[in-house]
Scaffold this motif. Structure first.
Motif, mmCIF file in Angstrom:
data_model
loop_
_atom_site.group_PDB
_atom_site.id
_atom_site.type_symbol
_atom_site.label_atom_id
_atom_site.label_comp_id
_atom_site.label_asym_id
_atom_site.label_seq_id
_atom_site.Cartn_x
_atom_site.Cartn_y
_atom_site.Cartn_z
ATOM 1 N N SER A 68 0.813 -1.220 0.000
ATOM 2 C CA SER A 68 0.000 0.000 0.000
ATOM 3 C C SER A 68 0.847 1.271 0.000
ATOM 4 C CB SER A 68 -0.948 0.030 1.200
ATOM 5 O OG SER A 68 -0.223 0.082 2.418
ATOM 6 N N CYS A 69 2.067 1.203 0.577
ATOM 7 C CA CYS A 69 2.852 2.441 0.684
ATOM 8 C C CYS A 69 3.583 2.789 -0.593
ATOM 9 C CB CYS A 69 3.869 2.337 1.828
ATOM 10 S SG CYS A 69 5.328 1.353 1.421
ATOM 11 N N CYS A 70 4.071 1.787 -1.334
ATOM 12 C CA CYS A 70 5.083 2.051 -2.353
ATOM 13 C C CYS A 70 4.856 1.302 -3.653
ATOM 14 C CB CYS A 70 6.469 1.661 -1.830
ATOM 15 S SG CYS A 70 6.761 2.146 -0.115
ATOM 16 N N LYS A 78 0.267 -1.410 -6.808
ATOM 17 C CA LYS A 78 -0.242 -1.604 -5.457
ATOM 18 C C LYS A 78 -1.460 -2.524 -5.488
ATOM 19 C CE LYS A 78 1.206 3.034 -4.027
ATOM 20 N NZ LYS A 78 0.771 4.340 -3.459
ATOM 21 N N LYS A 79 -1.805 -3.085 -4.354
ATOM 22 C CA LYS A 79 -3.057 -3.825 -4.246
ATOM 23 C C LYS A 79 -4.227 -2.868 -4.408
ATOM 24 C CE LYS A 79 -1.763 -7.515 -0.980
ATOM 25 N NZ LYS A 79 -2.067 -8.059 0.363
ATOM 26 N N GLU A 88 -8.848 -6.886 -5.908
ATOM 27 C CA GLU A 88 -8.999 -6.804 -7.357
ATOM 28 C C GLU A 88 -7.659 -6.943 -8.064
ATOM 29 O OE1 GLU A 88 -11.148 -3.310 -8.545
ATOM 30 O OE2 GLU A 88 -13.088 -4.249 -8.146
ATOM 31 N N GLN A 89 -6.698 -6.070 -7.750
ATOM 32 C CA GLN A 89 -5.382 -6.162 -8.381
ATOM 33 C C GLN A 89 -4.380 -6.774 -7.423
ATOM 34 O OE1 GLN A 89 -3.175 -3.343 -11.199
ATOM 35 N NE2 GLN A 89 -2.320 -2.752 -9.216
ATOM 36 N N PHE A 90 -3.737 -7.837 -7.903
ATOM 37 C CA PHE A 90 -2.585 -8.414 -7.233
ATOM 38 C C PHE A 90 -1.356 -7.951 -8.013
ATOM 39 C CE2 PHE A 90 -6.013 -11.077 -5.886
ATOM 40 C CZ PHE A 90 -5.654 -11.593 -4.645
ATOM 41 N N PRO A 91 -0.434 -7.218 -7.389
ATOM 42 C CA PRO A 91 0.733 -6.737 -8.138
ATOM 43 C C PRO A 91 1.553 -7.881 -8.731
ATOM 44 C CG PRO A 91 0.505 -5.560 -6.067
ATOM 45 C CD PRO A 91 -0.477 -6.698 -6.024
#
Length: 648
Positions: A68-70, A78-79, A88-91
């Motif tokens: 979440s930070c970077c 990011k997730k 929804e999004q997996f990096p």
């Protein structure tokens, strides 16, 4: 039977309707001291058809503080979550590629980050045990819940085999190393990329400071906003336990995974950039040697890049190899991947060689010795010891560093002592972790030492000092797996960012001379008294071509060390008691043969003249960017790099 290559998992499951869910796993720790045990969030994606048919699947897991930070990867992904909190999004590409092939992917928020309880403690119990708890939950040994605070249990044993492989770059890969060092059952393999093996060596090098801050700053950087408030006690413990003196303390011992290599049950596929000046290759060297000593199954890729993921410097080969690696260790396929050459080494941009074992079996320590030359600070390097009483003297200049010294190797300069071999008559390969023992007499009560090995001669290399650390990101994309709205499998392509250079740094190491008597604690030096110290240089694999020279440079504070000594020391080297122990493939005989005078050639290169390189070293590979001949400029100082593994 089918050929080994035929035994590969295929994309038989639908990515678009895969099950996406979140589970909060109880770590058993109360890192934030609120009276309740911490729960860490694990976002999961797994094939729906497998679940409906009752087929259990293995897990690929990336535990990270950066979701979440970077962000993760070259595009800082990011997730993301839907309105109801469903992921929804997996990096990165792991979910897109592997879920259709019968794997689950689990992205874990380390304690204190994103949607997890607890506090980041930078490689300590909280980081490692919060990730280990998820492996335990996948194997039915820990409790998981459907919400962060609720009582409804979530169980994994119905859908997973429990076989888990951890992967990740930098801090993520560091956590994989630490979890493997617990010996947790169910963790079958780890794939650490540019990962730390001991956190002390991230912040210090044998007592010399590499960063202007400690782990408290890094913890604050990645902690979620609410964790920054509730974790102040943890922050203070990180300050108190990591003094800027550079002394080793119990805090650092807790964050050193190398002594626990004997507990590792997982296989290890390690990847590292030999020019990584964020997580330096010394981390790999120490970890690799310990794993080898305990017979751990292992594989290694060494690139010419800095802190870069192999997806961004060798994409197709990386995906293919990683696929076969996970198929073997997580699905049990007999595809022969573990019987293939252990090591892949990048020799020039996009040109790779392999070795059956690493370091190669013929590698042996060869002791080279500096000797005086015809001018002050311009000495020789060879097998014979210097005569008793021979010395060289230099004065610390923290504004200079390895590239300044190497660029003036054949000139007398005040800040360094340089020693070179004659031009080589044949290639000479170094593979492993060099050590340089220095006997130095300081003029002050404190002093730093730097030792650098340099290949003197023209070459085309990846420009690891540029912003991409050896890669250029291109606008077009290639796709690796299946996509759906909100999670694309398509990523920007890259190519090698190359530079022509007239010398290449092979390996380096730094130390505070005050640790000469006790590696765990510095002490004031006695001016005028000789002190002997061995400097550990970073792991490397480099071929010095015929026609080039090999150089050893010894200096004081270089620009990577953020805090110079309080006064300016002058150091006098006792050359008869100074040695370089190098891992030479072929050992002393190979070195002796490589330094025989070439027929018809001069015995030594005249000072200040360039070495003659073979034609292949002078011509750039296809796609290389031609730039004026130069030495590689020094990278940004480490304090400008705020976090290990921060995504570009």
């Amino acid at each position: 039977g089918p050929a080994p290559e035929a035994r590969a998992s295929a994309p038989v499951y639908t990515y678009g309707n895969a099950i996406r869910e979140s589970v909060w796993v109880d770590t058993g720790l109360d890192g934030d001291g609120d009276g309740a045990t911490d729960r860490v969030a694990a976002d999961i994606i797994r094939p729906r058809e497998a679940a409906e048919r009752g087929h259990r699947v293995p897990v690929i897991m990336d535990a990270s503080p950066y979701y979440s930070c970077c962000g993760r990867g070259n595009e800082s992904q990011k997730k993301t979550y839907g309105p109801d909190g469903t992921p929804e999004q997996f990096p990165l590409f792991y979910d897109n590629y592997f879920v259709p092939r019968g794997y689950a992917f689990v992205a874990v928020d380390l304690a204190g980050t994103n949607r997890s309880d607890g506090c980041v403690d930078v490689g300590g119990r909280s980081d490692i045990l919060s990730a280990k708890a998820v492996v335990d939950w996948l194997n039915g040994r820990a409790r998981g819940y459907t919400t962060r605070t609720g009582a409804q249990r979530a169980r994994a044993t119905g859908w997973t085999t429990g076989a888990t492989g951890m992967i990740g770059k930098s801090w993520d890969g560091t956590v994989a190393n630490g979890v493997a060092a617990t010996g947790v059952r169910g963790l079958k393999t780890i794939v650490p990329i540019g990962a730390i093996s001991t956190w002390y060596d991230y912040y210090f090098s044998q007592g010399a400071p590499l960063y202007g801050s400690g782990p408290d700053r890094l913890s604050h950087y990645v902690n979620s906003p609410d964790a920054r408030t509730r974790c102040q006690a943890v922050q203070q413990r990180l300050v108190d336990g990591a003094p800027r003196s550079g002394d080793r303390t119990p805090l650092w011992a807790e964050r050193d995974y190398v002594p626990d290599a004997s507990r590792v049950r997982a296989s290890v596929f390690a990847v590292h950039g030999m020019q990584d000046l964020n997580v330096r290759s010394g981390h790999l060297g120490a970890w690799w040697q310990a794993l080898a000593a305990h017979g751990v199954e292992r594989k290694i890729w060494l690139s010419q890049t800095g802190h870069v993921d192999p997806f961004d410097f060798r994409r197709a080969a990386w995906v293919r190899t990683l696929h076969r690696w996970f198929d073997h260790y997580l699905l049990g396929h007999d595809n022969g991947v573990e019987r293939e050459p252990m090591a892949d080494i990048e020799r020039a941009p996009d040109r790779w060689t392999t070795d059956r074992t690493w370091p190669p079996s013929r590698t042996a320590t060869t002791t080279l010795r500096p000797g005086p030359g015809s001018a002050p600070g311009v000495g020789t390097l060879g097998l014979l010891p210097a005569p008793p009483g021979a010395t060289e003297t230099f004065t610390d200049d923290p504004l200079l560093g390895e590239t300044d010294w190497a660029a003036h190797i054949d000139r007398t300069t005040a800040a360094k002592a340089g020693f070179t071999t004659r031009p080589l008559s044949r290639d000479l390969r170094l593979a492993g972790s060099p050590k340089v023992t220095v006997t130095a007499t300081p003029s002050t009560t404190s002093a730093h030492l730097t030792a650098v090995l340099v290949d003197l001669g023209p070459a085309v290399i990846r420009d690891h000092t540029d912003a991409g650390e050896g890669i250029t990101t291109l606008p077009h994309r290639t796709c690796w797996g299946a996509s759906r709205a909100g999670d694309s499998a398509c990523f920007k392509e890259t190519e090698a960012d190359t530079a022509r250079v007239d010398f290449t740094i092979v390996s380096r190491g730094w130390a505070d001379l005050g640790t000469w008597a006790d590696p765990d604690r510095g002490r004031p030096l006695t001016p005028g008294r000789p002190h002997t110290l061995t400097i550990d240089l970073h792991a490397t694999d480099h071929v010095v071509p015929a026609g080039h020279r090999l150089a050893l440079i010894i200096g004081g504070t270089d620009r990577y060390l953020v805090t110079p000594p309080p006064s300016t020391p002058t150091l006098t080297l006792d050359l008869a008691r100074t040695t370089a122990r190098l891992p030479v493939v072929g050992g002393t005989l190979a070195y002796a043969l490589a330094t025989l005078p070439r027929p018809g050639g001069p015995a030594t290169a005249p000072p200040g003249t360039a070495s003659t390189a073979p034609p292949e070293a002078q011509s750039p590979p296809p796609g290389a960017t031609a730039v004026p001949l130069r030495g590689v400029a020094a990278p940004r100082p480490p304090q400008a790099v705020p976090t290990p593994g921060a995504a570009r």
